[in-house]
Design a protein around this motif. Structure first.
Motif, PDB file in Angstrom:
ATOM      1  N   CYS A   1       2.225   1.633 -11.058  1.00 26.34           N
ATOM      2  CA  CYS A   1       3.216   1.830  -9.629  1.00 26.34           C
ATOM      3  C   CYS A   1       4.683   1.763  -9.774  1.00 26.34           C
ATOM      4  O   CYS A   1       4.989   1.036 -11.288  1.00 26.34           O
TER       5      CYS A   1
ATOM      6  N   CYS B   1      -2.089  -0.175  -5.638  1.00 29.96           N
ATOM      7  CA  CYS B   1      -1.775   0.866  -6.971  1.00 29.96           C
ATOM      8  C   CYS B   1      -2.146  -0.127  -8.045  1.00 29.96           C
ATOM      9  O   CYS B   1      -2.892   0.494  -9.190  1.00 29.96           O
TER      10      CYS B   1
ATOM     11  N   HIS C   1      -1.782   5.045  -8.305  1.00 30.06           N
ATOM     12  CA  HIS C   1      -0.546   4.896  -7.685  1.00 30.06           C
ATOM     13  C   HIS C   1      -0.685   6.773  -7.402  1.00 30.06           C
ATOM     14  O   HIS C   1      -0.967   7.612  -7.557  1.00 30.06           O
ATOM     15  N   CYS C   2       0.426   6.512  -6.878  1.00 31.96           N
ATOM     16  CA  CYS C   2       0.967   7.937  -5.687  1.00 31.96           C
ATOM     17  C   CYS C   2       0.705   8.745  -6.477  1.00 31.96           C
ATOM     18  O   CYS C   2       1.449   8.906  -7.990  1.00 31.96           O
TER      19      CYS C   2
ATOM     20  N   ILE D   1       4.926  -1.073  -2.362  1.00 34.85           N
ATOM     21  CA  ILE D   1       4.499  -0.904  -0.595  1.00 34.85           C
ATOM     22  C   ILE D   1       4.367  -2.044   0.050  1.00 34.85           C
ATOM     23  O   ILE D   1       5.439  -2.451   1.264  1.00 34.85           O
TER      24      ILE D   1
HETATM   25 FE1  FES Z   1       2.662   2.058  -6.383  1.00 35.25          FE
HETATM   26 FE2  FES Z   1       3.701   4.797  -4.763  1.00 35.25          FE
HETATM   27  S1  FES Z   1       3.312   2.679  -4.286  1.00 35.25           S
HETATM   28  S2  FES Z   1       3.511   3.823  -6.822  1.00 35.25           S
END
Ligand code: FES
Length: 578
Positions: free
Chosen positions: A127, A59, A199-200, A92
């Motif tokens: 992240c 991320c 990031h996600c 992760i």
């Molecule tokens: Fe980093 Fe989801 S893995 S924000």
């Protein structure tokens, strides 16, 4: 932003460090010259750029480019930027859970700000755990600080579907386990899910916490939603570089920004966004650093009065990229102004209300108005009862309406290994009305309170079409997950909370509208079981793990270490004399 001064006083940390008399000053200047800088540079405000880049944190993969942008901004404003690293927590990669090290990252942040002679700091984060760690670290160090996040990923696309990490990791894995997705299709999902840096890109923990930095006033407007791949993210970093120089000269510290009022603003935004339950751990941790009382019940009362405005997954339909195009966090904050402390001060030198005065909703399907909300209440509820005397959390906005009042038979797993070993056993005695209970997955029990609260639906029920059940644990849940999931049960099982003595076959009652979570077992029987309970052996006997187990507090206290509560503002640097 208004015009800002760039001259530091003679006793500023950076100047004092370089201009010290005798051998110390000579060493500081001579060694800094080895980096290619001269005295003119050393007389500028010294700005640290805290880079949490790591190849084990995907991320943050684009952070080198963002660091360059911050540096450019610092130079433009008359400052002297020096980059430094701290540990990076990649969601992760880290096992058993990145949460085990959030407090370590916060300590690293605080101590490197304290130890190095900077006048101000820009912290790059993004992240899940890096943003809370940054908030906690800068709050305790209390040196002028500004957060810049890496921004969310772009939407994933696959066979006409928009994919989001990691809501669809779970949804599509569930379908794969149920036999509704082929090996080929599952492999295609892997290729198409995460198509950019950042990031996600659903309203998971990262998007939530980075959005909350805007309500807290510790980042520039736009920090929450500008995508990582958008050139405006680079400009945001450059603007942050320019602004931190002014903040350093003005002496604008986090304690002037991070206040009870700004924390209430953050909770209000959290509810309007349908944000992650993890914020209910991270915000109390931040509050503990600030000496602010932030009881769980405040989350409940703010959620009851705050409408859900953001139509973003996992509670809604869209993702962070769409949210950005629709107006982003500023548009939501402007709608929320009647419910906010609009006069809360921010790093821009202006109030929250002034920051968002010009913001508009561009797409009212994604960002709703106060007059036309998605739901009249925010998405969070705090439950209490004999099963959770110190509280538990449910994100009911992402739960099944039909399960909001439910009585069922407990099916208990005494730990993560027990869960993994039994959940898909065809002989597991479980039906759709049962309540799955996981023990020993809290701060000490996990250890680290891993994100396993969204227990998988047993395979045999998946095949019958069951997609949600009531699940209860002392664990956390990824902000990207969904379902009727009761989390953060406190006190946790590993310290002898009532959750520890639930047995398969007991009846549990969940009543979300009534905010209750009850174990239907006679009080005398509960007492008898609690008297028989024995604490599990500690998982760690040395090193950081032991420090963690010895000092971590429970979820309602934010899972911070007891010895990290409060602030210790950086005032001067103690330089050894030669
Ligand atoms: Fe980093 Fe989801 S893995 S924000």
């Amino acid at each position: 932003m208004a015009e800002q001064r760039t001259e530091m006083t003679e006793d500023a940390r950076g100047r004092a460090f370089f201009n010290e008399a005798d051998a110390a000053g000579l060493m500081h200047r001579a060694f800094t010259r080895s980096l290619g800088f001269d005295r003119a540079d050393m007389n500028r405000p010294l700005i640290g750029i805290l880079n949490t880049y790591s190849e084990m944190n995907n991320c943050h993969a684009h952070f080198p480019e963002l660091v360059e942008a911050v540096k450019r901004g610092v130079w433009q404003a008359g400052g002297f930027p020096l980059e430094f690293p701290t540990i990076s927590l990649g969601e992760i990669y880290l096992t058993p859970t990145s949460m085990l090290w959030r407090n370590l990252a916060a300590m690293d942040t605080e101590e490197m700000i304290r130890g190095n002679p900077m006048d101000g700091v820009v912290v790059l984060c993004g992240c899940d755990k890096t943003t809370p760690a940054a908030l906690m670290g800068v709050a305790s160090a209390d040196l002028p600080a500004l957060l810049v996040s890496g921004g969310p990923m772009l939407n994933g696309h696959w066979r006409g579907q928009t994919l989001g990490a990691c809501t669809d990791c779970r949804r599509l894995t569930t379908e794969y386990r149920a036999g509704n997705l082929s090996d080929v299709e599952y492999a295609e999902v892997e290729e198409n899910l995460v198509r950019s840096r950042g990031h996600c890109m659903v309203m998971g923990t990262a998007s939530t916490m980075n959005s909350l930095t805007e309500a807290l006033g510790i980042s520039l407007p736009g920090n929450g939603a500008v995508p990582a791949a958008d050139s405006r993210r680079i400009l945001l970093a450059e603007r942050a570089g320019r602004r931190i120089v002014g903040m350093a000269v003005e002496g604008l510290r986090p304690s002037q920004v991070l206040t009870r009022e700004s924390m209430e603003n953050a909770i209000t935004l959290l509810c309007a966004l349908g944000g992650s339950t993890n914020a209910v751990v991270h915000l109390p941790a931040l509050a503990g650093r600030l000496g602010v009382d932030l009881p769980l019940d405040l989350f409940d009362s703010i959620s009851r009065r705050t409408p859900l405005l953001a139509n973003v997954r996992p509670t809604g339909s869209f993702q962070m990229e769409d949210f950005f195009y629709a107006g982003g966090v500023s548009a939501v904050l402007r709608q929320l102004l009647p419910l906010l402390h609009g006069d809360a001060f921010t790093v821009t030198g202006r109030t929250v209300a002034e920051n968002v005065a010009e913001s508009e909703i561009v797409d009212s399907e994604v960002v709703h108005t106060l007059d036309n909300p998605l739901k009249s209440e925010g998405g969070l509820a705090i439950l209490r009862g004999n099963l959770a005397p110190a509280g538990a959390v449910i994100k009911h906005a992402a739960a099944s309406p039909g399960l909001m009042r439910h009585r069922g038979r407990a099916v208990v797993f005494d730990g993560i290994a027990d869960l993994q070993g039994k959940i898909d056993d065809p002989d597991l005695d479980v039906n759709a009305e049962d309540i799955l209970v996981l023990q020993n997955a809290g701060p000490l029990g996990g250890p680290g309170m891993p994100e396993v609260g969204n227990l998988p639906i047993p395979k045999k029920l998946l095949k019958e079409g069951v997609r949600d059940m009531v699940r209860i644990s002392d664990a956390r849940m990824s902000g990207t997950a969904f379902g009727t999931i009761v989390l953060h049960v406190a006190p946790e099982a590993a310290v002898g909370g009532p959750l520890a003595v639930v047995r398969t076959g007991d009846e549990i009652e969940l009543d979300v509208p009534g905010r209750r979570l009850e174990l239907r077992v006679e009080p005398e029987e509960m007492q008898r079981r609690l008297a028989e309970w024995r604490q599990p052996q500690p998982v760690y006997r040395r090193g950081y793990g032991k420090l963690f187990l010895d000092h971590v507090m429970q979820a309602p206290q934010g899972m911070d270490f007891d010895f990290l509560l409060g602030r210790d503002p950086v005032e001067t640097i103690a330089q050894p004399k030669f």
